[in-house]
Design an enzyme around this catalytic site. Structure first.
Site, PDB file in Angstrom:
ATOM      1  CB  SER A 209      -0.940  -0.042   1.215  1.00  0.00           C
ATOM      2  OG  SER A 209      -1.947   0.908   1.049  1.00  0.00           O
TER       3      SER A 209
ATOM      4  CE  LYS B  94     -16.023  21.439  11.110  1.00  0.00           C
ATOM      5  NZ  LYS B  94     -14.846  21.479  10.269  1.00  0.00           N
TER       6      LYS B  94
END
Lengths: 316, 208
Positions: free
Chosen positions: A126, A178
């Protein structure tokens, strides 16, 4: 008199041999130093989970802080004696931005004319592969775990747990998204779409970086990049790795790419660790304590922010 | 008895060890013994520091720690400092132990006399270290180093026996026995401990 001369001579020869041993240590057989004086291969370790910041792992544990590593890369770039750098990778991946920061610095190192070889240890998956793909060459062990090209974001919904504990979250927010990803409630469909878009975007960046770094067609990289891991041998067959070999094969390759003849001098770039601090404290006195103490102090905070960093997403 | 200088003591250990050990223990030259013993120890430690790098791998104890070969000098430096203190302590303990055994075997010397002689018995470390270094520089086969070590080991054993014999007024056989007894006891203890551990740890049946 004869006795004194003999004993004095013995002591003088012992002292001379001691001085000669220190003076000749780099020229003795088996020591590095066969290359042209001063030309060396830099070694930079990227071990543990890749994270942002200067952290190197609490109490010497494994974590690859991007700030610490890019400082080492910059130091290698500035050092005219360092002709090539071996990135020794032993990492399962980690934060995507941290891997990106490191790989940008690897690119700058190459642009400065230094050869870069990635040497894979147990794993370079990765984010580790993200960085490795920017090297001139990649050397892996046949059984190294690599690949895992993809992006994952994992969130935990603990709403039920909170409910059982009698906890209720009160949220006051400036906009509808948010508190996106908050563990106190499930994701909405719209939020899922937004986050999926982010994951897809980072994935596209990953593909682009690998395709450009390895000189492979984007479509081929996309085919390989379904998130699976490969062994070093499989990766070589697929073009994700150039050569099979160990750390010293990578060093030899780096030296040969840089045109260093013979056994190269190795220069290790490593920030002081608590062990280093301890060793130097004993060998150099208290003055060694000050510059080394700070990074170690920062390590203490690693455990606190590492978990949220992984939870919020990374190239893993 | 006419006094000898330190240089004469050193010469004597190599060429007239019997008279020298007799002289050292009679005059109880403990200070010189400690000086020579710590000097020889430090010389060996410094030679190891000088030649240490290739013996250690370029990796840390665990990830994030400095490569072992880079800190080998530091490690050995710490070891040398602590080692001198430990080595002197070891010399004291060894002298006390050997004196106790020698007394049990009929010896009539003193502990301080034995301590004065024992410190000088490790002087062959100097020629051995020099020979090892020369062998390394000349790239002589490993066999040479092994033979040199064997010679050094035998030389030190002979000097220890002579030091015991002359300091404690023992026969050669009893001096050898006094030297060997602690090691034999240690060997027997190790075997007994291994048997006891095996008895505790061995499972009652076979398992794979």
């Amino acid at each position: 008199m004869r006795r004194k001369i003999f004993a004095g001579l013995l002591l003088a020869v012992a002292a001379a041999v001691l001085m000669a041993a220190f003076a000749l240590r780099s020229r003795l057989p088996g020591r590095p130093g066969g290359g042209v004086a001063g030309e060396s291969v830099g070694i930079i370790f990227i071990e543990g989970v890749i994270t942002g910041g200067t952290a190197e792992g609490a109490f010497g544990g494994p974590a690859a802080g991007s700030q610490a590593i890019i400082e080492q890369l910059r130091e290698a770039r500035r050092d005219p004696n360092v002709k090539a750098v071996v990135l020794r990778l032993d990492t399962p991946g980690g934060s995507a931005p941290a891997a990106q920061e490191i790989s940008v610095e690897v690119q700058r190192l190459r642009r400065a004319g230094k050869k870069v070889v990635a040497s894979m240890g147990d794993a370079a998956a990765s984010g580790g592969y993200w960085i490795a793909s920017q090297a001139d060459r990649i050397v892996a062990n046949p059984a190294t775990l690599t690949g895992s090209i993809g992006v994952i974001m994992q969130l935990i919904n603990m709403q039920e747990l909170y409910r059982k504990l009698g906890l209720a979250s009160e949220v006051i927010k400036s906009g509808p998204h948010k508190d996106m990803g908050s563990p106190t409630r499930p994701l909405t469909g719209e939020e899922r779409e937004i986050l999926q878009g982010m994951v897809d975007d980072i994935y596209q960046q990953f593909l682009q970086v690998v395709a450009e770094g390895r000189g492979l067609p984007l479509e081929k990289v996309r085919q390989l990049a379904d998130g699976r891991i490969y062994t070093g041998r499989q990766a070589k067959e697929l073009g994700l790795v150039d050569e099979l070999g160990n750390f010293y094969d990578a060093v030899r390759l780096a030296a040969s790419l840089a045109g260093i003849e013979g056994e190269p001098n190795l220069r290790y770039f490593a920030r002081p660790s608590p062990w280093d601090w301890l060793f130097r404290l004993f060998s150099q006195g208290k003055s060694a304590l000050l510059p080394s103490f700070l990074p170690w102090k920062q390590d203490l905070g690693l455990a606190l922010w590492l978990l949220p960093d992984l939870r919020e997403g990374g190239a893993r | 008895m006419k006094g000898q200088s330190l240089l004469e003591n050193i010469y004597g250990v190599f060429f007239h060890p019997i008279e020298t050990f007799r002289h050292l223990s009679a005059r109880q030259e403990v200070g010189r013994s400690m000086l020579i013993f710590s000097g020889v120890y430090l010389f060996g430690a410094l030679m190891k520091i000088a030649l240490a790098d290739p013996a250690l791998p370029p990796v840390g104890i665990w990830p994030g720690t400095p490569p072992l070969n880079e800190v080998a000098g530091d490690l050995l430096g710490i070891g040398a400092i602590i080692g001198v203190i430990l080595a002197l302590f070891f010399l004291f303990v060894a002298a006390a132990l050997f004196h106790l055994i020698a007394e049990a075997l009929g010896g009539t010397g003193t502990g301080m006399g034995l301590l004065a002689a024992l410190g000088f018995a490790f002087l062959p470390q100097l020629p051995y270290s020099i020979a090892s270094f020369v062998a390394e520089v000349l790239r002589l086969p490993t066999l040479f180093n092994r033979l040199a070590w064997l010679g050094f080991f035998a030389w030190v054993v002979v000097l220890l026996v002579l030091a015991l014999r002359e300091s404690e007024n023992l026969t050669t056989g009893r001096a050898v026995l006094a030297l060997a007894l602690p090691f034999m006891a240690l060997g027997i203890l190790t075997v007994v401990a291994a048997i006891l551990v095996a008895l505790v740890l061995l499972p009652s049946g076979f398992s794979f």
